[in-house]
Design an enzyme around this catalytic site. Structure first.
Site, mmCIF file in Angstrom:
data_model
loop_
_atom_site.group_PDB
_atom_site.id
_atom_site.type_symbol
_atom_site.label_atom_id
_atom_site.label_comp_id
_atom_site.label_asym_id
_atom_site.label_seq_id
_atom_site.Cartn_x
_atom_site.Cartn_y
_atom_site.Cartn_z
ATOM 1 N N LYS A 97 43.493 47.217 -68.753
ATOM 2 C CA LYS A 97 44.120 45.916 -68.964
ATOM 3 C C LYS A 97 43.243 44.903 -68.242
ATOM 4 C CE LYS A 97 48.510 43.488 -68.727
ATOM 5 N NZ LYS A 97 48.009 42.228 -68.221
ATOM 6 N N ARG B 289 45.979 31.444 -75.963
ATOM 7 C CA ARG B 289 47.292 31.965 -76.278
ATOM 8 C C ARG B 289 48.352 30.878 -76.254
ATOM 9 N NH1 ARG B 289 51.398 36.214 -74.417
ATOM 10 N NH2 ARG B 289 52.269 34.804 -72.899
ATOM 11 N N GLU C 66 40.234 39.572 -74.638
ATOM 12 C CA GLU C 66 40.341 38.939 -73.330
ATOM 13 C C GLU C 66 39.004 38.338 -72.912
ATOM 14 O OE1 GLU C 66 43.461 39.249 -72.485
ATOM 15 O OE2 GLU C 66 43.640 38.904 -70.327
ATOM 16 N N LYS D 221 48.965 52.298 -76.100
ATOM 17 C CA LYS D 221 49.431 51.840 -77.419
ATOM 18 C C LYS D 221 49.609 53.044 -78.339
ATOM 19 C CE LYS D 221 46.755 47.622 -76.841
ATOM 20 N NZ LYS D 221 45.530 46.880 -77.171
ATOM 21 N N CYS E 148 72.505 22.773 -52.831
ATOM 22 C CA CYS E 148 72.772 21.402 -52.420
ATOM 23 C C CYS E 148 73.844 20.838 -53.346
ATOM 24 C CB CYS E 148 71.478 20.606 -52.539
ATOM 25 S SG CYS E 148 71.705 18.828 -52.634
HETATM 26 S S1 IVH Z 1 47.338 44.190 -76.145
HETATM 27 C C1 IVH Z 1 50.719 42.792 -78.878
HETATM 28 N N1 IVH Z 1 45.386 45.126 -74.645
HETATM 29 O O1 IVH Z 1 47.580 41.301 -71.199
HETATM 30 C C2 IVH Z 1 49.947 43.297 -77.701
HETATM 31 N N2 IVH Z 1 46.437 43.111 -73.972
HETATM 32 O O2 IVH Z 1 50.259 41.054 -70.155
HETATM 33 C C3 IVH Z 1 48.940 42.335 -77.243
HETATM 34 N N3 IVH Z 1 45.505 42.120 -71.952
HETATM 35 O O3 IVH Z 1 48.623 38.779 -73.391
HETATM 36 C C4 IVH Z 1 48.220 42.688 -76.033
HETATM 37 N N4 IVH Z 1 43.947 43.640 -71.613
HETATM 38 O O4 IVH Z 1 46.146 38.815 -72.677
HETATM 39 C C5 IVH Z 1 46.306 44.156 -74.805
HETATM 40 N N5 IVH Z 1 43.629 46.027 -73.431
HETATM 41 C C6 IVH Z 1 44.532 45.085 -73.613
HETATM 42 C C7 IVH Z 1 44.640 43.992 -72.714
HETATM 43 C C8 IVH Z 1 45.623 43.033 -72.933
HETATM 44 C C9 IVH Z 1 44.490 42.510 -71.169
HETATM 45 C C10 IVH Z 1 46.334 40.930 -71.724
HETATM 46 C C11 IVH Z 1 46.648 40.097 -72.938
HETATM 47 C C12 IVH Z 1 48.151 40.024 -72.992
HETATM 48 C C13 IVH Z 1 48.513 40.332 -71.590
HETATM 49 C C14 IVH Z 1 49.930 40.854 -71.469
#
Ligand code: IVH
Length: 683
Positions: A110, A131, A168, A281, A428
């Site tokens: 991530k 986004r 990203e 996923k 308050c």
């Molecule tokens: S999939 C519908 N894969 O994490 C699913 N997101 O916390 C879409 N992100 O908004 C996201 N690395 O900006 C996906 N390998 C990855 C990712 C990733 C970073 C970010 C992305 C998302 C956020 C959610």
């Protein structure tokens, strides 16, 4: 010129994307210089996406807005291994997959950056958008052309007509350090902020000097599917010339997922860029389709975060902030300390019980140790959340440290601060007479999801409040009478004042959902406001129901609380706010300033035989889980209820259906079996 463009593009891709240069720097510079010269000589032959305009393209005005054709979602978070087990079990349950049936999942880092959607038409990069709120983002096309990992043209023979790539944007640790040490002198807190700041630059030339990278991990709109799996699609993205993360793996079991998670965590420090967890996923896209989405997250993905990072520091002072609804929130002011690469100088202390070492239910937290000014505390942060304190060192407690006395009056206005029974928060009682509450209400009112008035940000609102020009939202619409005062304000000129007043005038027309959200009523967030607007469509109907719902148990009360997503707590908060004379006065004065409150229609019911019907499922379904059946029925425009009544239109009865099926028969409600249901469900 066309040949030169291709040569330069290829060299760029080899250098930046594959990390394997095909020509030396001098040759590259010479090719590029020749192209620049030709473009200067023949400007009509210069292409908008030429590799030469990666540096110093004309500055754009403020970013335009882009409505995403497919919403950009976020991810459900998990911290414990048991959450991952539950996640996979939930998916199996939803899909009615037995434990021994295969279920392939992917695991990938991530990336801690910011998400970007890039649209390629006939293989050319035509648009890039942030986004934003998931529905609408900012148009950052000119800047995105400077991201080294993004080809301006897709590669390969089989380029799709339309491909919206999602991924990203990030900055490496090395580039971040160089930027912070460099001549620009601007210090960003972390690589993620640096990447965000660089991408959202008004001058693309500045972006061009900032080394940004990109990993593609998904897609939005597509002219045709990339593959029938997640992993296959990501491979296709790579084949088209996009950079994808090399650490992505396919896994067959929860144990495999957790093993990849551990491996990636171990490599975290040496990757050279920030990651904050691993994303899992479902690999099969047909299964992803069946699983679908909740309101903001897919059911088929999970972000398994790395544990929080911690550091010890001194708590210098406890300060109280007063929020929009009067809540007194204690904040710890800390001696600044670096926690996982980010400088932290504040932490939330939640409420007075938390400071005293008690949870809401009276049980001890931190072994019952209270927090005092002067204490040494352990600060932790996980992901985006506000830093928290999870331990206090008694050994290092100063001899003169005293238990913290939580204020009994509002520090902003001196009114009594009361705690209702059962409420952890002290509030308050000053209402709009309290400057802190009034300012927070105004800040909320002008925020992006509310009235979003161009040129009227939270800072301006606060300044205008302090100047005595605005005390409540309605007053914003009288600012035109303050033209001279505004002109005399530092930072304002004839042009900006006119623009501000025009932007305010434009907002006299506002959609109902934004208005409801803007009122800033406790518990009524953006999502709730949307649900309410969809249910009542216009302002008079909404107000009439809220007023009538003051009597709990009345028909109007039932109307309000029967909305999926509106509970009794929210309904009570609404009726109380509308019944309270000063708050109601402010609402009525605001509405009197508006010229049109735009109707909100419920989303079009899909064209299906069960649209608008109320369904009950009973007995066992053998081919489809209850959870999936419910989601499917709702997607087809039906309402799913748990019990059979005169209002039920259709009962789906599987084997073993008992009293509900009998009751349906008694009431003359139509009953169908699973086969018939599957015909409807699968269209
Ligand atoms: S999939 C519908 N894969 O994490 C699913 N997101 O916390 C879409 N992100 O908004 C996201 N690395 O900006 C996906 N390998 C990855 C990712 C990733 C970073 C970010 C992305 C998302 C956020 C959610």
């Amino acid at each position: 010129m066309a040949d030169l463009r291709v040569l330069v593009e290829q060299a760029n891709a080899a250098y930046y994307v594959e990390d394997a240069p095909t020509i030396d720097d001098a040759t590259y510079d010479a090719l590029k210089a020749e192209l620049v010269a030709l473009e200067a000589e023949h400007p009509h032959l210069a292409e908008p996406d030429s590799p030469t305009d990666r540096i110093g393209a004309a500055p754009s005005e403020a970013f335009g807005k882009v409505t995403h054709s497919v919403r950009m979602m976020s991810l459900e978070n998990a911290f414990a291994a048991s959450d991952v087990t539950d996640f996979v079990a939930r998916i199996r349950g939803f899909l009615s997959l037995p434990d021994d049936a295969p279920l392939v999942m992917t695991a990938e880092p991530k990336i801690d950056g910011l998400s970007l959607a890039i649209r390629y038409e006939s293989g050319r990069l035509v648009q890039a958008a942030t986004r934003g709120d998931g529905t609408t983002g900012e148009d950052v096309t000119a800047n995105a052309r400077h991201i080294r990992d993004l080809p301006h043209r897709l590669a390969g023979p089989d380029v799709p007509e339309l491909l919206e790539v999602r991924g990203e944007v990030y900055m490496t640790h090395a580039d971040f350090a160089a930027l912070n040490d460099g001549a620009e002198g601007r210090v960003f807190a972390n690589p993620r902020n640096a990447a965000g700041g660089s991408l959202r630059q008004l001058d693309p030339a500045v972006t061009a000097r900032r080394p940004l990278h990109f990993f593609a991990y998904g897609w939005g709109a597509l002219s045709r599917p990339l593959s029938d799996t997640q992993s296959g699609s990501v491979e296709r993205l790579a084949a088209l010339g996009l950079k994808t993360n090399p650490l992505m793996r396919r896994c067959d079991t929860v144990a495999d997922l957790l093993e990849v998670w551990s491996e990636i965590e171990q490599r975290r420090a040496t990757l050279g860029y920030d990651i904050d967890g691993v994303v899992y996923k479902v690999d099969d896209l047909a299964l992803q389709g069946r699983l679908g989405f909740r309101s903001t997250t897919p059911r088929w993905a999970l972000a398994h975060k790395f544990p929080a990072q911690t550091a010890w520091t001194r708590l210098d002072r406890i300060e109280i902030q007063v929020g929009r609804t009067g809540a007194l929130s204690p904040v710890a002011r800390l001696t600044p300390v670096t926690v996982g690469g980010v400088v932290v100088s504040n932490a939330t202390l939640h409420n007075e019980d938390y400071i005293a070492g008690r949870a809401a239910d009276g049980t001890e937290i931190r072994d019952g140790i209270d927090i005092r000014e002067g204490d040494w505390v352990r600060v932790y942060r996980a992901g985006d959340v506000i830093p928290k304190i999870d331990a206090v060192s008694l050994e290092r407690r100063p001899a003169d440290a005293r238990p913290y006395a939580f204020p009994q009056t509002c520090p902003a206005c001196g009114s009594d601060a009361l705690r209702e029974p059962g409420d952890a928060v002290r509030r308050c009682t000053g209402g709009m007479a309290c400057p802190a509450q009034a300012i927070e209400k105004l800040r909320h009112f002008v925020s992006r999801a509310a009235f979003d008035i161009e040129g009227l940000g939270t800072r301006q609102v606060e300044a205008f409040y302090r100047a005595g020009w605005i005390a409540e939202p309605a007053d914003i619409f009288d600012l035109a009478a303050r033209r001279e005062d505004l002109l005399a304000t530092e930072g304002y000129g004839e042009k900006s004042v006119s623009a501000l007043l025009a932007a305010i005038e434009a907002r006299r027309v506002i959609p109902l959902d934004r208005l409801i959200f803007a009122l800033g009523i406790r518990h009524v967030g953006e999502q709730a406001a949307r649900l309410l607007a969809r249910r009542f469509h216009d302002w008079p109907a909404f107000v009439a129901t809220v007023d009538a719902a003051r009597v709990e148990g009345s028909e109007a009360w039932g109307d309000l609380t029967s909305i999926d997503g509106v509970g009794t707590v929210m309904a009570r908060s609404l009726t109380t706010a509308f019944a309270q004379p000063s708050e109601r006065g402010a609402i009525d004065r605001l509405v009197a300033q508006l010229t049109e409150i735009q109707r909100i229609e419920a989303p079009q019911a899909p064209d299906s035989p069960i649209a608008g019907l109320t369904l009950v499922f009973t007995g066992t379904l053998e081919q489809m889980s209850r959870a999936e059946a419910k989601v499917r029925a709702e997607a087809l425009g039906a309402k799913v209820s748990g019990s059979v009544s005169a209002r039920t239109d259709l009962v789906v009865a599987g084997p073993g259906a008992g009293s509900k099926a009998r009751k349906a028969a008694d009431l003359g409600v139509r009953v169908i079996d699973e086969d018939e249901w599957l015909k409807i469900a699968r269209g």
